[in-house]
Each structure stands twice: as structure tokens, then as C-alpha cells.
Design an enzyme around this catalytic site. Structure first.
Site: not given
Ligand SMILES: [Zn+2]
Length: 344
Positions: A14, A16, A19, A35, A136, A163, A200, A251
Site C-alpha cells: 500500500h 501513495h 505523499q 488531508r 477508495h 481503505h 488499516h 502508505d
């Protein structure tokens, strides 16, 4: 000269990648404030910027010992191709977990209909990418989208990642909208099963964990990100008691270190259980490798080389190497993949 010992590589189930750019400049505030900053970062990206930033991030992953990555991608189709190119450049196996986003977020994240979303998935598959479907979250996808995506994944034999239960507010909103908790809704919509990975599950209750166990679903833990975002502690011991398979992901990529993810997971379990060695060394390596590969639908992933002469491993007997790596080393013990490239 490194004294190299070959061990299985790690699988990052996982990520992204964009980020990574937020580290150091998104401190303070709660998850929802973070966020906002994340969305601003997501907004600025083009295929070119994705190509560059992701190649850098994937090279860091590869050098840290991850030899495969599941990119939970919600920046649109053109940038998915750019991400795949970046992964090829970094020599890391790549699975595009293409994200369905019906509501909230940014324009670029959303599709106009679930049919449009599935057409995007088909376009990526037709181009030869390894693809999984990824509603998502129950925040971003209503019930009819979840049902259609669950059906599609089952009929096409694709992995499904989603998620769920990351933040208490998400659970409360789901209860208010649907009268049930997020993983209960996923079960009702046909989104659980042996090819499903729930990312998660931090705030999953016992009934939700039972649903994951009974359906053969996997949980992806992202301990360094969950710590960074103040999500809470994954119910590691309750998950292990139910024998629900776990894998790990970096993540938000605030840290890129598979050994630290595994150590954090075991550390959480020890604090919850009040004893040591909750997960065996063998289990932790399966969580770091084989379970992640299965979650991504991969049959194989590359090995890595460890520098057995590294100062962190001084005095460690060969038979204790894997335990010592998880217990006391950072990813700098991994012989960087870029060191293998002739001329560098
Ligand atoms: Zn995520």
C-alpha cells in the site's frame, strides 16, 4: 566491500507515492488537517511530475528492500501510466490499484460513473499494466459503486483493495448513512473475499474482524503512517488470534523502511499482549513478503541482498540474521539496488 547475504525481498502492499513530498511540511493538526495538505499536493501533479517524483520514491523503496509495490492510485489515468513507467525505471514490480472515487476529494480523483471507472480499469489492463480495483473507501464510494466493483473484481479475478476503519469519524459517518460499520457494508456489497485487502482496519470491532476472517480477506497494516497520522493502534493481537493474514504498506511514505514497519507491528502487538514475540520471526517475514505478494496478485517478487558486515549486524550469528534484522536494523543494511548498476 559489502558481505552480501541474499534474503527474500519485501512487498509494499500500500503506497501513495506522491505523499512522499509531504514529509516535514505537514506536521501538526489532526488527520483531517493533514488531508487538506495532501489534497493540495495531489492537485498539482502532472504526468511529468509524477514520473519524476515517483521514480525517486520507488528507487528509495527498492534501495530499502521493497521489490514490489501496490500503488493505490487516485490521481487519474494518465498519471497511472506515468507511475508505471517510474516503477519500471526503478526496477520495482508494480501493481496499479486504480482507485474509484465517486464523491468528495478533488475533481481529478472522481469518475462520473462506476461504468466510467471500470472502463478506465480496462484501459489500464489493455495497456499491459498489472491492475487491481480499489474503491477508495466507504466515504468515497456509495453502495451501488461498491456492489458493481465487487462484482467486477469477482468476475475478472482481480484483487480488490479498500481503505476501511482508519478513523473513528469514518465509522460514525458510515453508521449514520448505512446503519452499519464500514467492513459490514463491504461484506454486504460483495467486496470481501480471498482477493480482498482491507487497508488499516484500525478501528474494526470484533464483528468486523470476524467478517474478514470468515471471508478470507487480508489486512494491510501501515504502522509508520498510522503513527504519523494519529490513527490509533491496529488490533494486532485480535487479528492474529483470528489468523487473518496481514501484510504491510508504507502508505504515505513518511518513512520507507520495511523492517521498521514489521518492528512497529510486532511492537504494537507486544504492548497489547504484555509479552514478547507475539508474531514469530517467520510470521513477520511472511507478512513482509509472501502475504503482500498474494494481496497484490503476484506469484513472485525479487530477493534482496543484506550487508552482513554492516555495523548494525556486528556479532550477529548467521542463524539469528532474520530476527536481528527485524529487531534491530534499519533499511540501510540492504545493499542498494542502484549499487548493482554497472557504472554507478
Ligand atoms: Zn492509503
Amino acid at each position: 566491500m559489502a558481505r552480501a547475504v541474499t534474503v527474500p525481498g519485501f512487498v509494499n502492499a500500500h503506497s501513495h507515492a506522491f505523499q512522499r513530498a509531504l514529509r516535514g511540511r505537514a506536521a501538526g493538526g489532526d488527520f483531517w488537517a493533514w488531508r487538506d495538505g495532501m489534497l493540495a499536493e495531489a492537485e498539482r501533479h502532472t504526468p511529468t511530475s509524477v514520473r519524476d517524483l515517483y521514480a525517486m520514491t520507488y528507487r528509495e523503496m527498492r534501495d530499502a528492500g521493497f521489490t514490489a509495490v501496490g500503488e493505490f492510485h487516485y490521481l487519474g489515468v494518465d498519471t497511472a501510466f506515468a507511475a508505471a513507467e517510474a516503477a519500471a525505471d526503478a526496477d520495482i514490480a508494480f501493481v496499479c490499484l486504480h482507485v474509484a472515487y465517486a464523491r468528495g476529494g478533488l475533481d481529478r480523483m472522481r469518475q462520473t460513473s462506476v461504468e466510467a471507472y471500470l472502463a478506465d480499469v480496462e484501459r489500464l489492463r489493455a495497456a499491459g499494466l498489472a491492475v487491481g480495483v480499489a474503491p477508495h473507501s466507504v466515504r468515497a464510494c456509495p453502495r451501488d459503486w461498491l456492489e458493481a466493483i465487487g462484482d467486477f473484481a469477482a468476475s475478472e479475478g482481480l484483487v480488490l483493495h479498500v481503505h476501511a476503519d482508519e478513523q473513528p469519524r469514518e465509522v460514525e459517518e458510515c453508521l449514520a448513512e448505512h446503519g452499519m460499520r464500514p467492513i459490514e457494508l463491504l461484506a454486504e456489497c460483495g467486496c470481501l473475499g480471498p482477493r480482498t485487502t482491507v487497508v488499516h482496519a484500525t478501528h474494526a470491532n470484533g464483528a468486523e474482524l470476524d467478517l474478514l476472517r470468515d471471508s478470507g480477506s487480508t489486512i494491510c497494516a501501515c504502522p509508520t503512517t498510522e503513527a504519523d497520522l494519529g490513527d490509533g493502534f491496529i488490533p494486532a493481537v485480535r487479528i492474529r488470534h483470528r489468523a487473518i493474514p496481514l501484510c504491510v504498506g508504507s502508505d504515505s511514505n513518511v518513512r520507507i523502511d520495511p523492517l521498521e514497519e514489521l518492528r512497529e507491528l510486532e511492537g504494537i502487538a507486544r504492548r497489547q499482549e504484555g509479552r514478547r514475540g507475539v508474531f514469530s520471526t517467520e510470521e513477520l517475514w511472511e507478512i513482509g513478503g509472501a502475504h503482500g505478494a498474494r494481496a497484490l496478485g503476484l506469484d513472485a517478487w525479487d530477493d534482496i541482498a543484506i550487508d552482513a558486515g554492516h555495523r548494525s549486524l556486528a556479532g550477529v550469528a548467521p542463524e539469528h540474521l532474520r530476527s536481528a534484522l527485524v529487531a534491530g536494523c534499519s533499511a540501510d543494511v540492504v545493499v542498494a539496488a542502484s549499487a548493482d548498476v554497472p557504472g554507478t
